[in-house]
Design a protein around this motif. Structure first.
Motif, PDB file in Angstrom:
ATOM      1  N   VAL A   1       0.906  -1.147   0.000  1.00  0.00           N
ATOM      2  CA  VAL A   1       0.000   0.000   0.000  1.00  0.00           C
ATOM      3  C   VAL A   1       0.943   1.194   0.000  1.00  0.00           C
ATOM      4  O   VAL A   1       1.685   1.413   0.954  1.00  0.00           O
ATOM      5  CB  VAL A   1      -0.920   0.012   1.228  1.00  0.00           C
ATOM      6  CG1 VAL A   1      -1.812   1.250   1.211  1.00  0.00           C
ATOM      7  CG2 VAL A   1      -1.748  -1.267   1.292  1.00  0.00           C
TER       8      VAL A   1
ATOM      9  N   LEU B   1      -2.962   7.099  -3.364  1.00  0.00           N
ATOM     10  CA  LEU B   1      -2.700   5.831  -2.706  1.00  0.00           C
ATOM     11  C   LEU B   1      -2.784   4.759  -3.787  1.00  0.00           C
ATOM     12  O   LEU B   1      -3.678   4.802  -4.627  1.00  0.00           O
ATOM     13  CB  LEU B   1      -3.734   5.578  -1.606  1.00  0.00           C
ATOM     14  CG  LEU B   1      -3.533   4.303  -0.795  1.00  0.00           C
ATOM     15  CD1 LEU B   1      -3.822   4.567   0.674  1.00  0.00           C
ATOM     16  CD2 LEU B   1      -4.421   3.183  -1.298  1.00  0.00           C
TER      17      LEU B   1
ATOM     18  N   PHE C   1      -2.306   0.393  -4.713  1.00  0.00           N
ATOM     19  CA  PHE C   1      -2.124  -1.000  -4.305  1.00  0.00           C
ATOM     20  C   PHE C   1      -1.383  -1.687  -5.440  1.00  0.00           C
ATOM     21  O   PHE C   1      -1.845  -1.666  -6.585  1.00  0.00           O
ATOM     22  CB  PHE C   1      -3.473  -1.715  -4.111  1.00  0.00           C
ATOM     23  CG  PHE C   1      -4.159  -1.391  -2.821  1.00  0.00           C
ATOM     24  CD1 PHE C   1      -3.798  -2.019  -1.647  1.00  0.00           C
ATOM     25  CD2 PHE C   1      -5.179  -0.457  -2.798  1.00  0.00           C
ATOM     26  CE1 PHE C   1      -4.447  -1.725  -0.467  1.00  0.00           C
ATOM     27  CE2 PHE C   1      -5.834  -0.153  -1.622  1.00  0.00           C
ATOM     28  CZ  PHE C   1      -5.462  -0.781  -0.450  1.00  0.00           C
TER      29      PHE C   1
END
Length: 131
Positions: A32, A100, A102
């Motif tokens: 992350v 952000l 992933f």
């Protein structure tokens, strides 16, 4: 990996470097990551993994080169988008953004097919977050 809660606002305040992701935590085999962006990145592709974007602040544009042609998706604060594996893409944030991501641990920010890493990219797999 931290066993304490992490505030994303504080994590973002801990660095200034652009296009230089910080690994906030890991979930199974995924990083992350958070990053600050301004300007344009490079066209790149991830052959074996999708790439998930969440705009935390600002506005992110992602240029896509798809079989049907080129298009740009526009992501305001709070928007999410997943670039499918194998799709060439180019993130840009003319006025700046915080995001952000992933990605599987070890995924290169400049993708799987690149001739040269731009000088402004200081690491391709993310920095550990200073706590």
């Amino acid at each position: 990996m931290s066993t304490e809660p992490i505030t994303l606002t504080a994590a973002l305040a801990s660095f200034d470097a652009l296009w230089s992701p910080r690994i906030v935590t890991r979930v199974n085999d995924y990083d992350v990551r958070i990053a600050k962006l301004r300007g344009e990145f490079v066209w790149h592709v991830h052959e074996y993994t999708d790439e998930f974007f969440l705009v935390l602040d600002g506005h992110l544009d992602i240029g896509l080169r798809e079989p049907a042609g080129e298009r740009t998706v526009h992501l305001p604060t709070g928007a999410v988008f997943t670039v499918p594996r194998g799709v060439e893409h180019k993130p840009s944030a003319p006025a700046g953004a915080s995001i952000l991501l992933f990605e599987p641990t070890g995924t290169s920010t400049v993708g799987d097919r690149h001739e040269a890493v731009p000088a402004y990219v200081d690491v391709t797999t993310g920095h550990a977050l200073d706590r």
